[in-house]
Design a protein around this motif. Sequence first.
Motif, PDB file in Angstrom:
ATOM      1  N   ALA A 149       0.840  -1.206   0.000  1.00 52.30           N
ATOM      2  CA  ALA A 149       0.000   0.000   0.000  1.00 52.30           C
ATOM      3  C   ALA A 149       0.874   1.255   0.000  1.00 52.30           C
ATOM      4  O   ALA A 149       0.578   2.244  -0.691  1.00 52.30           O
ATOM      5  CB  ALA A 149      -0.921  -0.011   1.210  1.00 52.30           C
ATOM      6  N   GLU A 150       1.969   1.219   0.765  1.00 52.18           N
ATOM      7  CA  GLU A 150       2.852   2.396   0.818  1.00 52.18           C
ATOM      8  C   GLU A 150       3.546   2.604  -0.529  1.00 52.18           C
ATOM      9  O   GLU A 150       3.666   3.733  -1.007  1.00 52.18           O
ATOM     10  CB  GLU A 150       3.891   2.203   1.928  1.00 52.18           C
ATOM     11  N   GLN A 151       3.967   1.507  -1.133  1.00 51.87           N
ATOM     12  CA  GLN A 151       4.604   1.636  -2.456  1.00 51.87           C
ATOM     13  C   GLN A 151       3.593   2.192  -3.473  1.00 51.87           C
ATOM     14  O   GLN A 151       3.911   3.084  -4.261  1.00 51.87           O
ATOM     15  CB  GLN A 151       5.123   0.281  -2.934  1.00 51.87           C
ATOM     16  N   ALA A 152       2.355   1.666  -3.416  1.00 51.06           N
ATOM     17  CA  ALA A 152       1.339   2.116  -4.380  1.00 51.06           C
ATOM     18  C   ALA A 152       1.057   3.605  -4.201  1.00 51.06           C
ATOM     19  O   ALA A 152       0.902   4.348  -5.183  1.00 51.06           O
ATOM     20  CB  ALA A 152       0.065   1.289  -4.212  1.00 51.06           C
ATOM     21  N   ALA A 153       1.007   4.062  -2.931  1.00 50.70           N
ATOM     22  CA  ALA A 153       0.734   5.482  -2.679  1.00 50.70           C
ATOM     23  C   ALA A 153       1.870   6.342  -3.244  1.00 50.70           C
ATOM     24  O   ALA A 153       1.626   7.422  -3.815  1.00 50.70           O
ATOM     25  CB  ALA A 153       0.574   5.720  -1.178  1.00 50.70           C
ATOM     26  N   ALA A 154       3.114   5.866  -3.102  1.00 50.51           N
ATOM     27  CA  ALA A 154       4.249   6.630  -3.627  1.00 50.51           C
ATOM     28  C   ALA A 154       4.158   6.729  -5.151  1.00 50.51           C
ATOM     29  O   ALA A 154       4.350   7.805  -5.734  1.00 50.51           O
ATOM     30  CB  ALA A 154       5.555   5.957  -3.207  1.00 50.51           C
ATOM     31  N   PHE A 155       3.840   5.615  -5.806  1.00 48.41           N
ATOM     32  CA  PHE A 155       3.735   5.648  -7.275  1.00 48.41           C
ATOM     33  C   PHE A 155       2.575   6.548  -7.714  1.00 48.41           C
ATOM     34  O   PHE A 155       2.682   7.251  -8.726  1.00 48.41           O
ATOM     35  CB  PHE A 155       3.588   4.236  -7.835  1.00 48.41           C
ATOM     36  N   ALA A 156       1.480   6.532  -6.958  1.00 48.25           N
ATOM     37  CA  ALA A 156       0.353   7.407  -7.318  1.00 48.25           C
ATOM     38  C   ALA A 156       0.813   8.867  -7.277  1.00 48.25           C
ATOM     39  O   ALA A 156       0.468   9.670  -8.150  1.00 48.25           O
ATOM     40  CB  ALA A 156      -0.817   7.166  -6.363  1.00 48.25           C
ATOM     41  N   ARG A 157       1.621   9.214  -6.280  1.00 43.17           N
ATOM     42  CA  ARG A 157       2.134  10.591  -6.193  1.00 43.17           C
ATOM     43  C   ARG A 157       3.055  10.914  -7.359  1.00 43.17           C
ATOM     44  O   ARG A 157       3.004  11.994  -7.932  1.00 43.17           O
ATOM     45  CB  ARG A 157       2.906  10.767  -4.886  1.00 43.17           C
ATOM     46  N   LEU A 158       3.907   9.949  -7.702  1.00 47.11           N
ATOM     47  CA  LEU A 158       4.843  10.191  -8.813  1.00 47.11           C
ATOM     48  C   LEU A 158       4.094  10.377 -10.134  1.00 47.11           C
ATOM     49  O   LEU A 158       4.512  11.159 -10.990  1.00 47.11           O
ATOM     50  CB  LEU A 158       5.841   9.030  -8.937  1.00 47.11           C
ATOM     51  N   ARG A 159       2.972   9.651 -10.289  1.00 50.79           N
ATOM     52  CA  ARG A 159       2.201   9.800 -11.548  1.00 50.79           C
ATOM     53  C   ARG A 159       1.596  11.194 -11.668  1.00 50.79           C
ATOM     54  O   ARG A 159       1.316  11.661 -12.764  1.00 50.79           O
ATOM     55  CB  ARG A 159       1.103   8.726 -11.629  1.00 50.79           C
ATOM     56  N   GLN A 160       1.360  11.826 -10.503  1.00 54.16           N
ATOM     57  CA  GLN A 160       0.761  13.166 -10.538  1.00 54.16           C
ATOM     58  C   GLN A 160       1.767  14.247 -10.931  1.00 54.16           C
ATOM     59  O   GLN A 160       1.376  15.341 -11.320  1.00 54.16           O
ATOM     60  CB  GLN A 160       0.164  13.551  -9.165  1.00 54.16           C
ATOM     61  N   LEU A 161       3.066  13.962 -10.772  1.00 53.15           N
ATOM     62  CA  LEU A 161       4.074  14.967 -11.149  1.00 53.15           C
ATOM     63  C   LEU A 161       3.999  15.189 -12.650  1.00 53.15           C
ATOM     64  O   LEU A 161       3.495  14.336 -13.375  1.00 53.15           O
ATOM     65  CB  LEU A 161       5.480  14.477 -10.805  1.00 53.15           C
ATOM     66  N   GLY A 162       4.560  16.269 -13.134  1.00 50.59           N
ATOM     67  CA  GLY A 162       4.583  16.480 -14.579  1.00 50.59           C
ATOM     68  C   GLY A 162       5.506  15.464 -15.231  1.00 50.59           C
ATOM     69  O   GLY A 162       5.125  14.337 -15.529  1.00 50.59           O
ATOM     70  N   PRO A 163       6.771  15.839 -15.435  1.00 48.27           N
ATOM     71  CA  PRO A 163       7.715  14.904 -16.051  1.00 48.27           C
ATOM     72  C   PRO A 163       8.109  13.789 -15.085  1.00 48.27           C
ATOM     73  O   PRO A 163       7.924  13.937 -13.872  1.00 48.27           O
ATOM     74  CB  PRO A 163       8.931  15.787 -16.347  1.00 48.27           C
ATOM     75  N   PRO A 164       8.677  12.709 -15.600  1.00 51.46           N
ATOM     76  CA  PRO A 164       9.116  11.621 -14.724  1.00 51.46           C
ATOM     77  C   PRO A 164      10.165  12.124 -13.729  1.00 51.46           C
ATOM     78  O   PRO A 164      11.012  12.941 -14.087  1.00 51.46           O
ATOM     79  CB  PRO A 164       9.753  10.625 -15.695  1.00 51.46           C
ATOM     80  N   ALA A 165      10.104  11.620 -12.498  1.00 55.11           N
ATOM     81  CA  ALA A 165      11.082  12.022 -11.478  1.00 55.11           C
ATOM     82  C   ALA A 165      12.407  11.322 -11.725  1.00 55.11           C
ATOM     83  O   ALA A 165      12.451  10.238 -12.314  1.00 55.11           O
ATOM     84  CB  ALA A 165      10.554  11.667 -10.095  1.00 55.11           C
ATOM     85  N   TYR A 166      13.477  11.991 -11.262  1.00 57.27           N
ATOM     86  CA  TYR A 166      14.823  11.432 -11.437  1.00 57.27           C
ATOM     87  C   TYR A 166      15.356  10.985 -10.082  1.00 57.27           C
ATOM     88  O   TYR A 166      15.228  11.706  -9.095  1.00 57.27           O
ATOM     89  CB  TYR A 166      15.745  12.513 -12.015  1.00 57.27           C
ATOM     90  N   PHE A 167      15.916   9.787 -10.030  1.00 56.34           N
ATOM     91  CA  PHE A 167      16.448   9.252  -8.771  1.00 56.34           C
ATOM     92  C   PHE A 167      17.942   8.995  -8.904  1.00 56.34           C
ATOM     93  O   PHE A 167      18.380   8.420  -9.900  1.00 56.34           O
ATOM     94  CB  PHE A 167      15.730   7.952  -8.396  1.00 56.34           C
ATOM     95  N   VAL A 168      18.663   9.409  -7.890  1.00 54.37           N
ATOM     96  CA  VAL A 168      20.117   9.212  -7.880  1.00 54.37           C
ATOM     97  C   VAL A 168      20.419   7.892  -7.192  1.00 54.37           C
ATOM     98  O   VAL A 168      19.881   7.608  -6.131  1.00 54.37           O
ATOM     99  CB  VAL A 168      20.809  10.362  -7.128  1.00 54.37           C
ATOM    100  N   GLU A 169      21.237   7.076  -7.857  1.00 50.79           N
ATOM    101  CA  GLU A 169      21.643   5.819  -7.229  1.00 50.79           C
ATOM    102  C   GLU A 169      22.977   6.028  -6.555  1.00 50.79           C
ATOM    103  O   GLU A 169      23.860   6.681  -7.104  1.00 50.79           O
ATOM    104  CB  GLU A 169      21.785   4.725  -8.294  1.00 50.79           C
ATOM    105  N   ARG A 170      23.134   5.419  -5.387  1.00 53.49           N
ATOM    106  CA  ARG A 170      24.423   5.508  -4.713  1.00 53.49           C
ATOM    107  C   ARG A 170      25.432   4.693  -5.496  1.00 53.49           C
ATOM    108  O   ARG A 170      25.070   3.691  -6.100  1.00 53.49           O
ATOM    109  CB  ARG A 170      24.311   4.944  -3.306  1.00 53.49           C
ATOM    110  N   PRO A 171      26.698   5.084  -5.440  1.00 51.97           N
ATOM    111  CA  PRO A 171      27.692   4.258  -6.146  1.00 51.97           C
ATOM    112  C   PRO A 171      27.716   2.878  -5.507  1.00 51.97           C
ATOM    113  O   PRO A 171      27.628   2.757  -4.298  1.00 51.97           O
ATOM    114  CB  PRO A 171      29.008   4.985  -5.896  1.00 51.97           C
ATOM    115  N   ARG A 172      27.799   1.843  -6.349  1.00 55.34           N
ATOM    116  CA  ARG A 172      27.798   0.493  -5.805  1.00 55.34           C
ATOM    117  C   ARG A 172      29.194   0.070  -5.379  1.00 55.34           C
ATOM    118  O   ARG A 172      29.381  -0.900  -4.702  1.00 55.34           O
ATOM    119  CB  ARG A 172      27.199  -0.484  -6.804  1.00 55.34           C
ATOM    120  N   SER A 173      30.213   0.775  -5.836  1.00 54.21           N
ATOM    121  CA  SER A 173      31.550   0.497  -5.333  1.00 54.21           C
ATOM    122  C   SER A 173      32.318   1.804  -5.364  1.00 54.21           C
ATOM    123  O   SER A 173      31.894   2.781  -5.984  1.00 54.21           O
ATOM    124  CB  SER A 173      32.237  -0.555  -6.196  1.00 54.21           C
TER     125      SER A 173
END
Length: 429
Positions: free
Chosen positions: A36-60
């Motif tokens: 339910a929490e994941q679904a709520a987050a995606f619902a919020r992201l769908r409401q934004l205009g352009p797709p959101a950008y996420f920074v990944e931490r360096p894996r090494s």
Amino acid sequence: MVTVPRSKKASLSRGAQAAPDSIDLADPGFWRLSAAEQAAAFARLRQLGPPAYFVERPRSLFRAERGFHALVRHADVVAASRTPEVFRSAPGVTTPEPARWVRALFGDSMVNLDDPGHARLRRVVSRAFTPRLIARVEDDIRAVAERIVDDVIAHRPDDFVTSVAAELPFQVICSMMGIPEDRRPAILAEVNHASEHTGVQRPFRRRIRLPGRGLRALARMQGMVADLGRERRRRPTDDLISALVIADVDGRALSYRQLGAFFSLLLVAGVETTRNALAHGLHLLTEHPDQRALLLADPDGRLDGAVDEIIRCATPIIQFRRTVATDHTLGRAQLARGEKVVLFYGSANRDEEVFTAPDAFDITRRPNPHLGFGGGGPHFCLGAPLARQEMKALYRELFTRLPELRSVGGPELVPSSFDHRVRSLRFTF
Ligand code: HEM
């Protein structure tokens, strides 16, 4: 909604849309939140205009920080899937991408190839999925489903996943390929090792050890299949391995290495996904007695709709990624060459612009343009007709012979950013 720590925004790429602070799809912690929490987050992201950008931490320490644009709307996932000249599948669609040496050693899986290599390979392996071949396995599917239900009645197992849901797709793929029965248990053991940890966050120490184990399992499995390929080239039968290793009129055939890679893909793509869909489906039908009653009253009329609605709601594969080949505008997003986009199928399947009451489980939903098998385009799931047929055959057999069948409690889920995996699901009849 639970707040997860936000990774640094410092390296947001040009034109990228920052995500709300409380949502971080690049944080493994996000995938441990409740559905339910994941679904709520995606619902919020769908409401934004352009797709959101996420920074990944360096894996090494030796790897630069990276990130991705999250495609969460139905229209964006479809557009990216159907524009392969911009949204490339090489160097890899999974997270993390397969290492270069792994690809060199094991051969490239077709999901990670672009044209013309992808089209060439897909033409050859499509021999496995012609309507004639699928019709031929129909009897097999029915026979395996019947045997599974016989065993359930005789032994009354507790866990639906291992005793029912995993058994059918594995046996069907093996009989399609022509894997002799006595070699199947060894292959199944390797599949379980090889796919156990995709997309699952593990403690650092175990992260170093386990990929080695998975790769060794993959190597052994591919070795077994390559041996069968050699046998079939010498003495062909009417099975799929023979069809794939013997050249067609245009001289096209798979090498033993390609055969191994294709078989691994079939097992990982076709067993896990169908197994998870079947388990989620039983739970959905238990949780929604009105829909269950509709299905049981008219299985012939309702099974098609039920299976597609299960795939939409469960979305067995959460995401695949693509790499942007040239600067490109997608809706209101400015994408730069070399950037990554991630296609979130589950979010697209709940897009309120396409589905009325997207959170409802409704087996009468028409049309149901879900993206559970992909967004169309050249990589659309080759096994979709087979998966649908397997699910229908098994539910038909189960609910006809065990009309009281129900799940007990919720599914035990494996937190993963890659698939909606069910470890176990108790059941009763
Ligand atoms: C419920 C079951 C299944 C689901 C949800 C599923 C989902 C998917 C998805 C999302 C893709 C990627 C599509 C894209 O990138 O556009 C895919 C690709 C693929 N699937 Fe499935 N799949 C299922 C069952 C199967 C089965 C039973 C098989 C084969 C026995 C199979 C074989 C493949 C193959 C070979 C590809 C790669 C196609 C390509 O790259 O050209 N899948 N599947």
